[in-house]
Design a protein around this motif. Structure first.
Motif, PDB file in Angstrom:
ATOM      1  N   VAL A 257       0.776  -1.219  -0.067  1.00  0.00           N
ATOM      2  CA  VAL A 257       0.120   0.126  -0.039  1.00  0.00           C
ATOM      3  C   VAL A 257       1.059   1.329   0.035  1.00  0.00           C
ATOM      4  O   VAL A 257       0.538   2.058  -0.801  1.00  0.00           O
ATOM      5  CB  VAL A 257      -0.925   0.023   1.133  1.00  0.00           C
ATOM      6  CG1 VAL A 257      -1.680   1.380   1.370  1.00  0.00           C
ATOM      7  CG2 VAL A 257      -2.130  -1.181   1.160  1.00  0.00           C
TER       8      VAL A 257
ATOM      9  N   LEU B  94       2.199   2.305  -3.306  1.00  0.00           N
ATOM     10  CA  LEU B  94       1.284   2.815  -4.586  1.00  0.00           C
ATOM     11  C   LEU B  94       1.419   4.285  -4.723  1.00  0.00           C
ATOM     12  O   LEU B  94       1.343   5.198  -3.879  1.00  0.00           O
ATOM     13  CB  LEU B  94      -0.267   2.425  -4.051  1.00  0.00           C
ATOM     14  CG  LEU B  94      -0.493   0.904  -3.980  1.00  0.00           C
ATOM     15  CD1 LEU B  94      -2.040   1.023  -3.523  1.00  0.00           C
ATOM     16  CD2 LEU B  94      -0.495   0.331  -5.384  1.00  0.00           C
TER      17      LEU B  94
ATOM     18  N   LEU C 133      -3.613   4.431  -5.590  1.00  0.00           N
ATOM     19  CA  LEU C 133      -4.166   4.565  -4.206  1.00  0.00           C
ATOM     20  C   LEU C 133      -5.842   5.013  -4.293  1.00  0.00           C
ATOM     21  O   LEU C 133      -6.613   4.100  -3.665  1.00  0.00           O
ATOM     22  CB  LEU C 133      -3.479   5.186  -3.108  1.00  0.00           C
ATOM     23  CG  LEU C 133      -3.929   5.095  -1.597  1.00  0.00           C
ATOM     24  CD1 LEU C 133      -4.020   3.685  -1.185  1.00  0.00           C
ATOM     25  CD2 LEU C 133      -3.029   6.064  -0.582  1.00  0.00           C
TER      26      LEU C 133
ATOM     27  N   ARG D 172      -9.203   2.769  -3.215  1.00  0.00           N
ATOM     28  CA  ARG D 172     -10.156   3.233  -2.169  1.00  0.00           C
ATOM     29  C   ARG D 172     -11.467   3.238  -2.990  1.00  0.00           C
ATOM     30  O   ARG D 172     -12.385   2.689  -2.391  1.00  0.00           O
ATOM     31  CB  ARG D 172      -9.769   4.453  -1.803  1.00  0.00           C
ATOM     32  CG  ARG D 172      -8.687   4.712  -0.804  1.00  0.00           C
ATOM     33  CD  ARG D 172      -8.508   6.037  -0.301  1.00  0.00           C
ATOM     34  NE  ARG D 172      -7.613   6.265   0.664  1.00  0.00           N
ATOM     35  CZ  ARG D 172      -7.798   6.410   2.071  1.00  0.00           C
ATOM     36  NH1 ARG D 172      -9.094   5.636   2.431  1.00  0.00           N
ATOM     37  NH2 ARG D 172      -6.817   6.228   2.920  1.00  0.00           N
TER      38      ARG D 172
END
Length: 261
Positions: A158, A161, A166, A170
């Motif tokens: 994560v 990214l 990202l 999400r």
């Protein structure tokens, strides 16, 4: 041998490839295509793959009630029966690893070997509480997405990214969850296969995920320690090695599929 005759409708499934049988069990709120899709070409090149969807996941319609691990195990074996498989290897991911163990202990004459990926063993109060929390957040998708971002994916992946990726992740996590999401996470919260691991009498490969915060690595290691002679391989990723560490996972899977492995 428990009967696989069931009052339930057949499960939707993916069937691909040829050769010896391979039965796949997916994770809670996942699906056959969602969890195993990146590996299906490799699997189907070596096996006749039967990959069912649990009720309320993938293409299987939702069914009311609270499923049991025995029910999932028997229904997956019934799907293998319907596809003409007399015996098979079983690969299980996350909750599916516990399903795979239960298949091996309820139908031992059918199972040749096990591959357990980021698997649930049980006995963790933290993991059970986390599963119940995810069920409670189902109707609060933004909060559920934030929780999933922090526990499903490894922090190294994560953090690496780019901002646009990202944001896309999400947004994807904000998508509606499958109808079977609450049932399957409640089942994960109460599942415990630790007592039956010692009776697994087939070769087993257990794949751990070092940064897994959903089903923590201690759970993966419990599976490996409890199954006699199990091989343990740990990958540098979170709960989704098929996303975060696909090349490494593919290598383990191809080794598992070798004759005599």
């Amino acid at each position: 041998m428990p009967s696989t005759t069931t009052r339930f409708a057949p499960l939707a499934r993916i069937v691909r490839g040829s050769g010896p049988g391979l039965l796949l069990a997916h994770g809670a709120a996942g699906s056959a295509a969602g969890n195993w899709g990146p590996l299906l070409p490799d699997l189907a090149a070596h096996r006749t793959v039967v990959a069912p969807d649990y009720p309320g996941s993938g293409d299987s319609p939702y069914e009311p009630g609270e499923p049991t691990l025995d029910e999932y195990a028997d229904r997956l074996v019934a799907a293998a029966d319907e596809e003409g498989l007399t015996d098979f290897d079983v690969a299980g991911y996350s909750l599916g690893a516990a399903v795979a163990v239960r298949i091996a202990t309820r139908h031992p004459e059918r199972v040749r070997s096990l591959l357990l990926v980021a698997g649930l063993a049980g006995g963790s109060a933290r993991q059970s509480a986390l599963s119940e929390t995810m069920v409670r957040l189902r109707d609060r998708p933004a909060e559920l997405a934030d929780l999933m971002l922090t526990v499903v994916f490894g922090h190294s992946w994560v953090d690496a990214l780019p901002a646009d990726r990202l944001a896309e992740l999400r947004q994807a996590l904000n998508s509606p969850q499958p109808d079977g999401f609450p049932q399957q996470f409640r089942l994960a919260a109460r599942t415990d296969v630790r007592a039956e691991l010692a009776s697994v009498a087939v070769p087993a490969t257990v794949v751990g995920a070092a940064e897994d915060m959903l089903v923590q690595p201690a759970q993966h290691r419990l599976l490996a320690a409890g199954i006699p002679g199990a091989r343990y391989v740990e990958l540098p990723c979170g709960h989704l090695p098929m996303v975060e560490a696909l090349p490494q996972l593919r290598d383990v899977v191809l080794d598992f599929l070798k004759p005599g492995s």
